[in-house]
Scaffold this motif. Structure first.
Motif, PDB file in Angstrom:
ATOM      1  N   SER A   1       0.838  -1.302  -0.405  1.00  0.00           N
ATOM      2  CA  SER A   1      -0.119   0.100   0.181  1.00  0.00           C
ATOM      3  C   SER A   1       1.621   1.792  -0.472  1.00  0.00           C
ATOM      4  N   GLU A   2       0.528   2.303  -0.195  1.00  0.00           N
ATOM      5  CA  GLU A   2       1.217   4.006  -0.273  1.00  0.00           C
ATOM      6  C   GLU A   2       1.567   3.883   1.364  1.00  0.00           C
ATOM      7  N   ARG A   3       0.842   3.716   1.960  1.00  0.00           N
ATOM      8  CA  ARG A   3       1.259   3.529   3.280  1.00  0.00           C
ATOM      9  C   ARG A   3       2.217   2.612   4.123  1.00  0.00           C
ATOM     10  N   ILE A   4       2.812   1.402   3.307  1.00  0.00           N
ATOM     11  CA  ILE A   4       3.513   0.707   3.475  1.00  0.00           C
ATOM     12  C   ILE A   4       4.989   1.208   2.606  1.00  0.00           C
ATOM     13  N   LEU A   5       4.454   1.942   1.369  1.00  0.00           N
ATOM     14  CA  LEU A   5       5.086   2.479   0.676  1.00  0.00           C
ATOM     15  C   LEU A   5       6.405   3.884   1.376  1.00  0.00           C
ATOM     16  N   GLU A   6       5.338   4.461   1.872  1.00  0.00           N
ATOM     17  CA  GLU A   6       6.313   5.349   2.938  1.00  0.00           C
ATOM     18  C   GLU A   6       7.021   5.110   3.244  1.00  0.00           C
ATOM     19  N   ALA A   7       6.071   3.736   4.536  1.00  0.00           N
ATOM     20  CA  ALA A   7       7.480   3.633   5.682  1.00  0.00           C
ATOM     21  C   ALA A   7       8.787   3.361   5.304  1.00  0.00           C
ATOM     22  N   ILE A   8       8.502   2.479   4.256  1.00  0.00           N
ATOM     23  CA  ILE A   8       9.716   1.939   3.488  1.00  0.00           C
ATOM     24  C   ILE A   8      11.311   3.562   2.902  1.00  0.00           C
ATOM     25  N   GLN A   9      10.077   4.227   2.519  1.00  0.00           N
ATOM     26  CA  GLN A   9      10.849   5.834   1.764  1.00  0.00           C
ATOM     27  C   GLN A   9      11.376   6.036   3.138  1.00  0.00           C
ATOM     28  N   GLN A  10      10.644   6.197   4.362  1.00  0.00           N
ATOM     29  CA  GLN A  10      10.802   6.991   5.383  1.00  0.00           C
ATOM     30  C   GLN A  10      12.640   6.422   6.092  1.00  0.00           C
ATOM     31  N   CYS A  11      12.469   5.315   6.433  1.00  0.00           N
ATOM     32  CA  CYS A  11      13.487   4.432   6.445  1.00  0.00           C
ATOM     33  C   CYS A  11      14.971   4.757   4.994  1.00  0.00           C
ATOM     34  N   TRP A  12      14.636   5.095   4.687  1.00  0.00           N
ATOM     35  CA  TRP A  12      16.107   5.051   3.733  1.00  0.00           C
ATOM     36  C   TRP A  12      16.533   6.394   3.253  1.00  0.00           C
ATOM     37  N   ILE A  13      15.117   6.985   4.286  1.00  0.00           N
ATOM     38  CA  ILE A  13      15.936   9.196   4.026  1.00  0.00           C
ATOM     39  C   ILE A  13      16.611   8.669   5.750  1.00  0.00           C
ATOM     40  N   ASP A  14      16.159   8.371   6.318  1.00  0.00           N
ATOM     41  CA  ASP A  14      16.791   8.188   7.849  1.00  0.00           C
ATOM     42  C   ASP A  14      17.868   7.784   7.889  1.00  0.00           C
ATOM     43  N   GLU A  15      17.974   6.557   7.043  1.00  0.00           N
ATOM     44  CA  GLU A  15      19.257   5.791   7.330  1.00  0.00           C
ATOM     45  C   GLU A  15      20.664   6.191   6.404  1.00  0.00           C
ATOM     46  N   ILE A  16      20.232   7.173   5.645  1.00  0.00           N
ATOM     47  CA  ILE A  16      21.548   7.992   4.744  1.00  0.00           C
ATOM     48  C   ILE A  16      21.777   9.304   5.119  1.00  0.00           C
TER      49      ILE A  16
END
Length: 65
Positions: free
Chosen positions: A50-65
């Motif tokens: 879902s869009e919510r899941i993709l947002e969570a993945i994207q946010q983790c990616w942003i936080d990690e870099i």
């Protein structure tokens, strides 16, 4: 180790390894979904995304870099 949609951080870490030069803020959700599905470790139902899941993945990616 198999990845499921709920493994946002682990998916983000795998994407960082796979796409080190990509800026996650500029990635379209359609591409992000395709990239997750293409990960060798990913073993979940594509229909559960879902869009919510993709947002969570994207946010983790942003936080990690």
């Amino acid at each position: 180790m198999s990845l499921k949609w709920i493994d946002s951080l682990d998916i983000a870490l795998a994407l960082i390894d796979q796409f080190p030069d990509k800026d996650p803020q500029l990635v379209r959700f359609t591409d992000l979904r395709d990239w997750v599905l293409a990960l060798a470790e990913f073993e979940d139902d594509p229909a559960h995304c879902s869009e919510r899941i993709l947002e969570a993945i994207q946010q983790c990616w942003i936080d990690e870099i």
